[in-house]
Write a protein that holds these residues in place. Structure first.
Motif, PDB file in Angstrom:
ATOM      1  N   LEU A 176      -7.170   7.728  -1.290  1.00 37.21           N
ATOM      2  CA  LEU A 176      -7.248   7.129  -2.428  1.00 37.21           C
ATOM      3  C   LEU A 176      -8.626   7.392  -3.144  1.00 37.21           C
ATOM      4  O   LEU A 176      -8.620   7.956  -4.372  1.00 37.21           O
ATOM      5  CB  LEU A 176      -6.777   5.721  -2.669  1.00 37.21           C
ATOM      6  N   THR A 216       1.835   0.977 -10.198  1.00 32.33           N
ATOM      7  CA  THR A 216       0.840   2.040 -10.191  1.00 32.33           C
ATOM      8  C   THR A 216       0.684   3.086 -11.262  1.00 32.33           C
ATOM      9  O   THR A 216      -0.416   3.454 -11.614  1.00 32.33           O
ATOM     10  CB  THR A 216       1.068   2.972  -8.616  1.00 32.33           C
ATOM     11  N   CYS A 245       5.167  -2.232  -6.484  1.00 33.27           N
ATOM     12  CA  CYS A 245       3.830  -1.521  -6.528  1.00 33.27           C
ATOM     13  C   CYS A 245       3.894  -0.004  -7.018  1.00 33.27           C
ATOM     14  O   CYS A 245       3.098   0.279  -7.763  1.00 33.27           O
ATOM     15  CB  CYS A 245       3.172  -1.695  -5.223  1.00 33.27           C
ATOM     16  N   ALA A 246       4.787   0.584  -6.529  1.00 28.72           N
ATOM     17  CA  ALA A 246       5.034   1.906  -7.070  1.00 28.72           C
ATOM     18  C   ALA A 246       5.425   1.911  -8.653  1.00 28.72           C
ATOM     19  O   ALA A 246       4.956   3.047  -9.473  1.00 28.72           O
ATOM     20  CB  ALA A 246       6.173   2.495  -6.193  1.00 28.72           C
ATOM     21  N   VAL A 293       1.774   1.945  -3.744  1.00 30.92           N
ATOM     22  CA  VAL A 293       0.562   2.484  -4.410  1.00 30.92           C
ATOM     23  C   VAL A 293       0.330   4.207  -3.824  1.00 30.92           C
ATOM     24  O   VAL A 293       0.253   4.751  -4.838  1.00 30.92           O
ATOM     25  CB  VAL A 293      -0.744   1.742  -4.029  1.00 30.92           C
ATOM     26  N   THR A 294       0.607   4.427  -2.623  1.00 28.05           N
ATOM     27  CA  THR A 294       0.361   6.011  -2.327  1.00 28.05           C
ATOM     28  C   THR A 294       1.574   6.640  -2.754  1.00 28.05           C
ATOM     29  O   THR A 294       1.319   7.656  -3.136  1.00 28.05           O
ATOM     30  CB  THR A 294       0.101   5.773  -0.707  1.00 28.05           C
ATOM     31  N   LEU A 308      -7.990   1.371  -6.516  1.00 27.81           N
ATOM     32  CA  LEU A 308      -6.489   1.251  -5.779  1.00 27.81           C
ATOM     33  C   LEU A 308      -6.583   1.112  -4.338  1.00 27.81           C
ATOM     34  O   LEU A 308      -5.683   0.535  -3.908  1.00 27.81           O
ATOM     35  CB  LEU A 308      -5.556   2.156  -6.246  1.00 27.81           C
ATOM     36  N   SER A 349       7.967   4.971 -13.919  1.00 31.38           N
ATOM     37  CA  SER A 349       7.873   3.522 -13.657  1.00 31.38           C
ATOM     38  C   SER A 349       9.039   2.926 -13.849  1.00 31.38           C
ATOM     39  O   SER A 349       9.520   2.017 -13.106  1.00 31.38           O
ATOM     40  CB  SER A 349       6.730   3.052 -14.819  1.00 31.38           C
ATOM     41  N   PHE A 406       0.812   7.210  -6.570  1.00 31.47           N
ATOM     42  CA  PHE A 406      -0.242   7.529  -7.101  1.00 31.47           C
ATOM     43  C   PHE A 406      -0.645   9.161  -7.232  1.00 31.47           C
ATOM     44  O   PHE A 406      -1.034   9.492  -8.282  1.00 31.47           O
ATOM     45  CB  PHE A 406      -1.522   7.056  -5.978  1.00 31.47           C
ATOM     46  N   SER A 434       0.884  -1.144   0.063  1.00 31.54           N
ATOM     47  CA  SER A 434       0.086   0.010  -0.099  1.00 31.54           C
ATOM     48  C   SER A 434       0.885   1.309   0.207  1.00 31.54           C
ATOM     49  O   SER A 434       0.416   2.320  -0.635  1.00 31.54           O
ATOM     50  CB  SER A 434      -0.812   0.076   1.258  1.00 31.54           C
ATOM     51  N   ALA A 448      -1.285   1.734 -14.016  1.00 34.54           N
ATOM     52  CA  ALA A 448      -2.681   1.746 -13.613  1.00 34.54           C
ATOM     53  C   ALA A 448      -3.402   3.062 -14.097  1.00 34.54           C
ATOM     54  O   ALA A 448      -4.340   3.272 -14.563  1.00 34.54           O
ATOM     55  CB  ALA A 448      -3.089   1.174 -12.248  1.00 34.54           C
TER      56      ALA A 448
END
Length: 381
Positions: A81, A141, A137-138, A19-20, A158, A235, A23, A16, A144
């Motif tokens: 999110l 993201t 995950c980063a 992701v944060t 997400l 990315s 994002f 998580s 996505a």
């Protein structure tokens, strides 16, 4: 809660964080277009929230099990999110960014304490693997975000990542710190050996923020790329971070010293960033290759620095000081890029890269000082 489920929940919590971390920066262009507003303030709001989160984590971790703080931080990230994806005005988006940072700070600090408790022996190996999960995950993201940018509310999906963390951690049992731990927390002199790590963390985090925060800007300006193509630099940055962090976790499983990994990696990265600074004007493609290699070498540093610091403490002291150590890193992430930009003027300038290299080169010196201080203490005892 079984040990296996606890460990899975820990990896979900760090997922998580990935992701944060990606994002808010990744969604900014789409949000600005949708809201017809300037949203650059969302990035400092994210870091401000992070700093508040890690500062709040100290009192929480002293009084409650790390699992409680992990659940709270994950819930805040999930709400943030969804709020950012559905934001109808700039103020709400910026507030969502700050809330995301708050949840991030709580989870990062609590997760580091939980990793210390879950690790068998040194915490550096597990923290390297957890930080590798953040990077993976980063890296995913932004892809996505690119796929769903045309319909931003869809990106609220997400939030399933932090919600999954809550589902895994809910209902578990974990002893909280007892009153008898309080005297240990007040032994300030015993924490002085951590000072080199408290200085190394903001230096490293600041250099990482230079590379990650401008991971799209640097290739765009160096190679005159289209902004859409340059965005893939973010990315690429996180994919390289994943390679470095999981590589370090593999080396730790083979009993390679964390101090050796950290020293070789940071010295090598400093040399490569210096080379990139010298090449960026005349051979920009070569400069970007050197920067890419430096990211791989730098990647494990945060987990190794924090793990080496926590290895010097028992569980009670870990809970008491982890928030402070993570806060030191957050301060570096805020002020070092500002200093570097003040000196170098342009994120893609030769001066910016060489100053970042110089700051990076200080990190192994601080770790060596800490190692020698520990040896003297052991000899004295």
């Amino acid at each position: 809660m079984t040990s296996s489920r606890n460990r899975t929940g820990l990896f979900a919590a760090f997922a998580s964080l990935g992701v944060t971390a990606a994002f808010i920066p990744a969604v900014l262009p789409s949000a600005e277009r949708m809201l017809s507003a300037e949203l650059s303030a969302a990035v400092p709001a994210l870091f401000a929230g992070l700093l508040v989160g890690v500062l709040l984590s100290g009192p929480l971790l002293v009084r409650r099990p790390a699992r409680v703080t992990l659940i709270l931080g994950s819930a805040l990230q999930a709400v943030a999110l969804v709020a950012a994806a559905w934001a109808g005005d700039p103020a709400l988006f910026i507030a969502a960014a700050a809330l995301a940072g708050l949840g991030f700070g709580l989870v990062e600090a609590a997760g580091s304490v939980a990793a210390k408790a879950a690790a068998t022996g040194s915490a550096t190996g597990l923290l390297s693997a957890l930080m590798g999960t953040v990077a993976v995950c980063a890296a995913l993201t932004p892809l996505a975000v690119a796929a769903g940018a045309a319909a931003m509310p869809v990106l609220s999906i997400l939030a399933v990542v932090p919600l999954g963390t809550i589902a895994l951690l809910a209902g578990g049992h974990e002893p909280s710190a007892s009153a008898s731990d309080a005297p240990a927390r007040r032994e300030v002199r015993a924490l002085l050996p951590l000072l080199p790590f408290a200085i190394a963390l903001p230096l490293y985090v600041g250099v990482e923020t230079v590379l990650s925060g401008w991971s799209a800007v640097i290739p765009a300006r160096a190679l005159t790329l289209d902004p859409a193509a340059a965005a893939l630099g973010t990315s690429a940055f996180w994919a390289l971070m994943a390679v470095g962090r999981f590589g370090a976790a593999g080396l730790r499983r083979r009993a390679v010293s964390p101090s050796a990994i950290l020293a070789v990696g940071t010295i090598g990265a400093a040399c490569l960033m210096t080379a990139a600074g010298l090449l960026v004007n005349d051979a920009p493609a070569g400069a970007l290759v050197a920067l890419a290699a430096s990211v791989v070498l730098l990647a494990p540093s945060y987990g190794l620095i924090l793990g080496l610091a926590l290895d010097r403490l028992d569980a009670a002291r870990s809970a008491a000081v982890t928030g402070t150590l993570v806060a030191c890193g957050a301060v570096g992430g805020t002020f070092v890029p500002s200093l570097v930009l003040l000196i170098g003027r342009d994120p893609a300038s030769s001066t910016t890269l060489i100053v970042s290299a110089a700051l990076c080169a200080v990190v192994p010196v601080l770790v060596l000082i800490a190692a020698r201080a520990r040896q003297r203490t052991s000899t004295t005892n």
